[in-house]
Motif scaffolding. Structure first.
Motif, PDB file in Angstrom:
ATOM      1  N   TRP A 128     -45.436  55.663  -0.355  1.00  0.00           N
ATOM      2  CA  TRP A 128     -45.469  54.720   0.762  1.00  0.00           C
ATOM      3  C   TRP A 128     -46.132  53.440   0.278  1.00  0.00           C
TER       4      TRP A 128
ATOM      5  N   VAL B 127     -54.002  58.585  -2.293  1.00  0.00           N
ATOM      6  CA  VAL B 127     -53.898  57.424  -1.417  1.00  0.00           C
ATOM      7  C   VAL B 127     -54.815  56.309  -1.909  1.00  0.00           C
TER       8      VAL B 127
ATOM      9  N   TYR C  23     -44.080  48.972   6.720  1.00  0.00           N
ATOM     10  CA  TYR C  23     -44.314  50.155   5.889  1.00  0.00           C
ATOM     11  C   TYR C  23     -42.991  50.646   5.314  1.00  0.00           C
TER      12      TYR C  23
ATOM     13  N   PHE D 298     -55.404  58.070   6.241  1.00  0.00           N
ATOM     14  CA  PHE D 298     -53.965  58.287   6.097  1.00  0.00           C
ATOM     15  C   PHE D 298     -53.717  59.555   5.278  1.00  0.00           C
ATOM     16  N   THR D 299     -52.673  60.283   5.652  1.00  0.00           N
ATOM     17  CA  THR D 299     -52.298  61.505   4.949  1.00  0.00           C
ATOM     18  C   THR D 299     -50.800  61.544   4.734  1.00  0.00           C
ATOM     19  N   LEU D 300     -50.404  61.857   3.498  1.00  0.00           N
ATOM     20  CA  LEU D 300     -48.991  62.017   3.186  1.00  0.00           C
ATOM     21  C   LEU D 300     -48.626  63.500   3.211  1.00  0.00           C
TER      22      LEU D 300
ATOM     23  N   TYR E 250     -43.518  62.061   5.286  1.00  0.00           N
ATOM     24  CA  TYR E 250     -44.317  61.634   6.431  1.00  0.00           C
ATOM     25  C   TYR E 250     -45.563  60.867   5.992  1.00  0.00           C
ATOM     26  N   LEU E 251     -46.030  60.014   6.903  1.00  0.00           N
ATOM     27  CA  LEU E 251     -47.315  59.345   6.720  1.00  0.00           C
ATOM     28  C   LEU E 251     -48.050  59.406   8.051  1.00  0.00           C
TER      29      LEU E 251
ATOM     30  N   THR F 148     -47.496  58.332  13.362  1.00  0.00           N
ATOM     31  CA  THR F 148     -46.904  59.111  12.276  1.00  0.00           C
ATOM     32  C   THR F 148     -45.566  58.495  11.913  1.00  0.00           C
TER      33      THR F 148
ATOM     34  N   THR G 274     -51.445  64.829  -3.569  1.00  0.00           N
ATOM     35  CA  THR G 274     -51.278  63.503  -2.978  1.00  0.00           C
ATOM     36  C   THR G 274     -52.383  62.588  -3.475  1.00  0.00           C
TER      37      THR G 274
ATOM     38  N   MET H 284     -51.138  58.380  10.131  1.00  0.00           N
ATOM     39  CA  MET H 284     -52.106  57.295  10.092  1.00  0.00           C
ATOM     40  C   MET H 284     -53.058  57.418  11.277  1.00  0.00           C
TER      41      MET H 284
ATOM     42  N   CYS I 254     -40.976  53.350   2.524  1.00  0.00           N
ATOM     43  CA  CYS I 254     -41.031  54.523   1.662  1.00  0.00           C
ATOM     44  C   CYS I 254     -40.159  54.275   0.429  1.00  0.00           C
TER      45      CYS I 254
END
Length: 124
Positions: free
Chosen positions: A36, A60, A94, A68-70, A80-81, A19, A58, A83, A96
């Motif tokens: 991201w 992606v 990575y 992956f979730t934002l 946050y990301l 994360t 969101t 993974m 932001c």
């Protein structure tokens, strides 16, 4: 002065999870759309995902969809990301980024503010 500081990167095995966090200051966080991106050595910045100001929407990239979730915490000015199911091809720096508005939020030039990045390395 706007500052974005990423954290949470590291070395992880294939299939593992990480994360990432992006702490921001110098801006009214809830007024900004956040993104991201990732950059492999010798390559340009690739879009990973973006999240709207409220966090209710969101989007992606296909390469990370389902893994992956934002998310964002507007009260604490943090992005946050999450993974999951990481693959060696996810290895990259990575970053932001923040923008007050974007026509095509998948394009890095739409974002005027950037962090320095956090390295993610996925071993096979």
């Amino acid at each position: 002065q706007v500052q974005l500081v990423e954290s949470g990167g590291g070395l992880v095995q294939t299939g593992g999870s990480l994360t990432l966090a992006c702490a921001t200051s110098g801006l009214t966080f809830s007024d900004y759309e956040m993104g991201w991106f990732r950059q492999a050595p010798g390559k340009g910045r690739d879009f990973v995902g973006r999240i709207r100001r409220s966090g209710t929407s969101t989007y992606v990239a296909d390469s990370v969809k389902g893994r992956f979730t934002l998310s964002r915490d507007n009260a604490n000015y943090t992005l946050y990301l999450q993974m999951n199911s990481l693959k060696p091809e996810d290895t990259a720096l990575y970053l932001c980024a923040a923008t007050s508005g974007c026509l095509n939020c998948r394009v890095d030039k739409e974002y005027p503010y950037w962090g320095q990045g956090t390295q993610v390395t996925v071993s096979s």
